[in-house]
Design an enzyme around this catalytic site. Structure first.
Site, mmCIF file in Angstrom:
data_model
loop_
_atom_site.group_PDB
_atom_site.id
_atom_site.type_symbol
_atom_site.label_atom_id
_atom_site.label_comp_id
_atom_site.label_asym_id
_atom_site.label_seq_id
_atom_site.Cartn_x
_atom_site.Cartn_y
_atom_site.Cartn_z
ATOM 1 C CE LYS A 148 -10.908 1.478 2.942
ATOM 2 N NZ LYS A 148 -10.812 2.957 4.894
ATOM 3 C CG HIS A 187 7.936 -29.077 1.118
ATOM 4 N ND1 HIS A 187 9.270 -30.504 1.071
ATOM 5 C CD2 HIS A 187 9.644 -28.898 2.780
ATOM 6 C CE1 HIS A 187 10.337 -30.564 2.341
ATOM 7 N NE2 HIS A 187 10.400 -29.423 3.068
ATOM 8 C CD GLU A 235 -3.367 -0.151 1.863
ATOM 9 O OE1 GLU A 235 -4.462 -1.103 2.197
ATOM 10 O OE2 GLU A 235 -3.018 0.722 2.717
HETATM 11 O O1 PA5 Z 1 -3.075 1.619 5.516
HETATM 12 C C1 PA5 Z 1 -4.570 2.200 5.700
HETATM 13 O O2 PA5 Z 1 -4.630 3.053 5.750
HETATM 14 C C2 PA5 Z 1 -5.501 1.104 5.391
HETATM 15 O O3 PA5 Z 1 -4.850 -0.565 5.182
HETATM 16 C C3 PA5 Z 1 -6.612 0.480 6.095
HETATM 17 O O4 PA5 Z 1 -5.642 0.248 7.870
HETATM 18 C C4 PA5 Z 1 -7.133 -0.152 6.215
HETATM 19 O O5 PA5 Z 1 -8.399 0.787 5.109
HETATM 20 C C5 PA5 Z 1 -8.609 0.067 7.241
HETATM 21 O O6 PA5 Z 1 -9.151 1.227 7.138
HETATM 22 P P1 PA5 Z 1 -9.759 2.247 8.916
HETATM 23 O O7 PA5 Z 1 -9.152 1.645 9.876
HETATM 24 O O8 PA5 Z 1 -9.342 3.494 8.518
HETATM 25 O O9 PA5 Z 1 -10.626 1.408 8.542
#
Ligand code: PA5
Length: 476
Positions: free
Chosen positions: A443, A329, A300
Site C-alpha cells: 500500500k 477437470h 494474510e
Molecule cells: O484483512 C485486512 O485487514 C486487509 O485485507 C484489509 O481488509 C484490506 O487491505 C482493505 O483494508 P480497508 O478495509 O482498511 O480498506
C-alpha cells in the site's frame, strides 16, 4: 430454529481421509501425532479464551454484542430496499470478500438477473477492484439515481476504495445534486482514516467497524451484515450459527473442539510434513466464494516472517481455491500425482435447495443412458466421493467440512469455525495472525509511486529509487 433442528444443522469436520489408517503410514497423520499436541493446543485455547473480545480478538464476541446494531442494520436495510434498486459495495480485501461470499452462498445464483419481483431486493454489486474497464462497466449497468453505495474501509484510507469514493461521489453530485450524500453509507472505523471525517462532514449514514476487529475477521460486523440484510439474508441466523460454533469451541481438548482439532492438524501438516499448500474445494457453486474468503483469511493471517518473540521465520501455507466438480477437470491431476505438498479441504453439502432429475434417453448409448433417472444431486455427490477416493488411492490427505445444508446458520458456523481455526494456528505458530505488514508495504509503495506528498511516502519513493534496476535484456 429449535434445539434439535440446530444440532441437525451442525456442520462437521471429518478428518478420516488424512489419517494413517486410511492414507497409509508414509503420508497420513496418526491420532498419537495429534494427541502429542494436547498441551500446546490447550495453551493456544487458553490464550484465545483469556483475551476474548480484546486486542484483535473483538470478532470472538460479535455473535453476542450486536443487538442494538442489528436493529439499526435491519432498519437501514429496509429503507434501502424501499428506496433503491441497486446496492453497490465499494471495498477491497476483508471489506469485500465476506459480503461476496455470503451473498453468493445464500441468494439465488443469478440474483442480479432475476426480475425485480422475484429478486425481492436491490441488485448487488461488490466492486473489489479498480480496473478502469470494470468501473465503466458498472456505471453502464446501474442507474446511479436509484443506487445506494456502501463505502467500506476499516482504515478509511485505502487508495483503491477512496479512489472509488471520489469517482462515485463526483458522479452522484452530477446526477442528483444536493441529495448525493443520501446515496452513500459509510462503514468504517470510528476514529482512524478520512472516510469517517468525510462521512461526518457530508452527513452520510455511518456504521462502525469495531476497533478490535481486523478487516479479514469483519464479515460478522456491519461490513458483511448490512449488504446481507439489504439482500434479505437472515443476519440473525448468521450470528446464531457463529454462536453455535463458538459454543462448540469452548473445550481445550483437541477431540472435543473442531477448530482446535483443525488447527492442530494444519500445524502438523505445515511444521512436520511440509504440506505447504491448502486447497479448499467446495462441491457446491454456492460455496465457491467462501473458498475465496478463506484464502485471504489463511494467507494474510498465517503468512508471516517473524514470531511474536522476534525470531525470523517464514511461516504460512498457500491457500488455493478450487471448485468441485469443475476443477476435477483442471487441477485434480496435479493433486493426485504432483508433489506431496498439499492438503485438500472439501466443503460438502448434504442437501441442496433443489433436486434436478436427469431424464431418461439415448437408450442406444448405455454409457449415456445409465445416467437417466438419476439426479444432478446424486451425480455431484458421486463425483465428490470419487475425487476423495482418487486422492486416497494416491496417498494424498484430504478432509471434509460437511454442511447439512447451505443456510444462514451453517454459513455463520463455517465463518466462525475458520476464523477460530486461524486464530489457534496463529497461537501454535506463535505469530501475530492479525497484522498484515506485507500488505501495508505494498500500500505504501503504491502511494509512493503515485507521488503522495506525505513524508512517509516521499521516503519510500527515495528507497524505491535505490531498488535494483530492471534490465532490458530480461524483457523479450
Ligand atoms: O484483512 C485486512 O485487514 C486487509 O485485507 C484489509 O481488509 C484490506 O487491505 C482493505 O483494508 P480497508 O478495509 O482498511 O480498506
Amino acid at each position: 430454529m429449535d434445539a434439535n433442528a440446530r444440532v441437525r444443522n451442525n456442520i462437521s469436520l471429518d478428518v478420516n481421509h488424512l489419517m494413517v489408517n486410511m492414507v497409509g503410514h508414509q503420508y497420513g497423520m496418526s491420532a498419537e501425532q495429534i494427541d502429542a499436541y494436547q498441551n500446546a493446543a490447550q495453551d493456544a485455547h487458553q490464550a484465545i479464551t483469556k483475551n476474548r473480545g480484546t486486542g484483535w480478538l473483538g470478532w470472538t464476541e460479535l455473535p453476542y454484542n450486536q443487538d442494538d446494531i442489528l436493529a439499526e442494520i435491519e432498519e437501514t436495510a429496509a429503507a434501502v430496499r424501499k428506496e433503491f434498486d441497486t446496492f453497490v459495495v465499494l471495498g477491497i480485501g476483508g471489506s469485500a470478500l465476506g459480503p461476496i461470499a455470503v451473498q453468493q452462498a445464500l441468494k439465488h445464483m443469478h440474483y442480479n438477473e432475476l426480475p425485480a419481483e422475484k429478486r425481492n431486493g436491490p441488485r448487488l454489486y461488490v466492486e473489489d477492484n479498480i480496473d478502469p474497464e470494470r468501473m465503466e462497466a458498472l456505471l453502464d449497468v446501474i442507474d446511479i439515481k436509484k443506487t445506494c453505495f456502501n463505502i467500506i474501509t476499516k482504515s478509511g484510507a485505502t487508495a483503491e476504495t477512496m479512489s472509488q469514493y471520489l469517482i462515485i461521489s463526483t458522479a452522484l453530485k452530477e446526477a442528483v445534486g444536493d441529495s448525493w450524500g443520501k446515496h452513500i453509507i459509510a462503514t468504517t472505523d470510528k476514529e482512524q482514516g478520512n472516510l469517517i471525517r468525510l462521512a461526518l462532514e457530508h452527513n452520510f449514514k455511518i456504521f462502525y467497524i469495531p476497533s478490535t476487529v481486523g478487516g479479514r475477521f469483519s464479515e460478522l460486523t456491519p461490513v458483511g451484515l448490512l449488504p446481507a440484510a439489504v439482500c434479505g439474508i437472515d443476519i440473525r441466523g448468521l450470528l446464531e450459527g457463529a454462536k453455535a460454533m463458538d459454543r462448540r469451541c469452548q473445550s481445550s481438548q483437541i477431540w472435543e473442539n473442531p477448530a482446535l482439532l483443525e488447527a492442530v492438524i494444519q500445524y502438523i501438516a505445515m511444521e512436520e510434513m511440509d504440506i505447504n499448500v491448502h486447497v479448499m474445494m467446495p462441491y457446491a457453486d454456492s460455496l465457491k466464494y467462501m473458498a475465496d474468503w478463506f484464502c485471504q483469511l489463511w494467507a494474510e493471517s498465517l503468512g508471516k516472517n517473524v514470531t511474536r518473540k522476534g525470531m525470523a521465520v517464514n511461516f504460512g501455507q498457500t491457500p488455493v481455491k478450487a471448485l468441485g466438480v469443475t476443477d476435477q477437470h483442471s487441477q485434480l491431476q496435479l493433486y493426485t500425482e504432483g508433489p506431496y505438498d498439499k492438503i485438500i479441504t472439501f466443503l460438502h453439502v448434504g442437501e441442496f435447495s433443489t433436486t434436478v432429475e436427469i431424464p431418461h434417453g439415448c437408450e442406444e448409448y448405455p454409457n449415456v443412458s445409465f445416467l437417466g433417472g438419476k439426479t444432478l444431486n446424486a451425480l455431484i455427490d458421486a463425483e465428490y466421493r470419487g475425487t476423495q477416493y482418487a486422492l486416497l488411492r494416491s496417498g494424498r490427505m484430504s478432509q471434509t467440512i460437511h454442511l447439512p445444508a447451505v443456510n444462514a446458520h451453517s454459513i455463520g458456523q463455517l465463518i466462525y469455525f475458520l476464523e477460530m481455526t486461524t486464530a489457534y494456528v496463529g497461537e501454535l505458530l506463535d505469530i501475530d495472525a492479525f497484522n498484515q505488514p506485507g500488505v501495508e508495504e505494498s500500500k505504501i509503495a503504491s502511494y509512493a509511486v503515485l507521488g503522495n506528498p506525505d513524508e512517509k511516502f516521499q521516503k519510500k519513493q527515495e528507497e524505491m529509487a535505490n531498488a535494483p534496476k530492471e534490465l532490458k535484456k530480461f524483457i523479450l
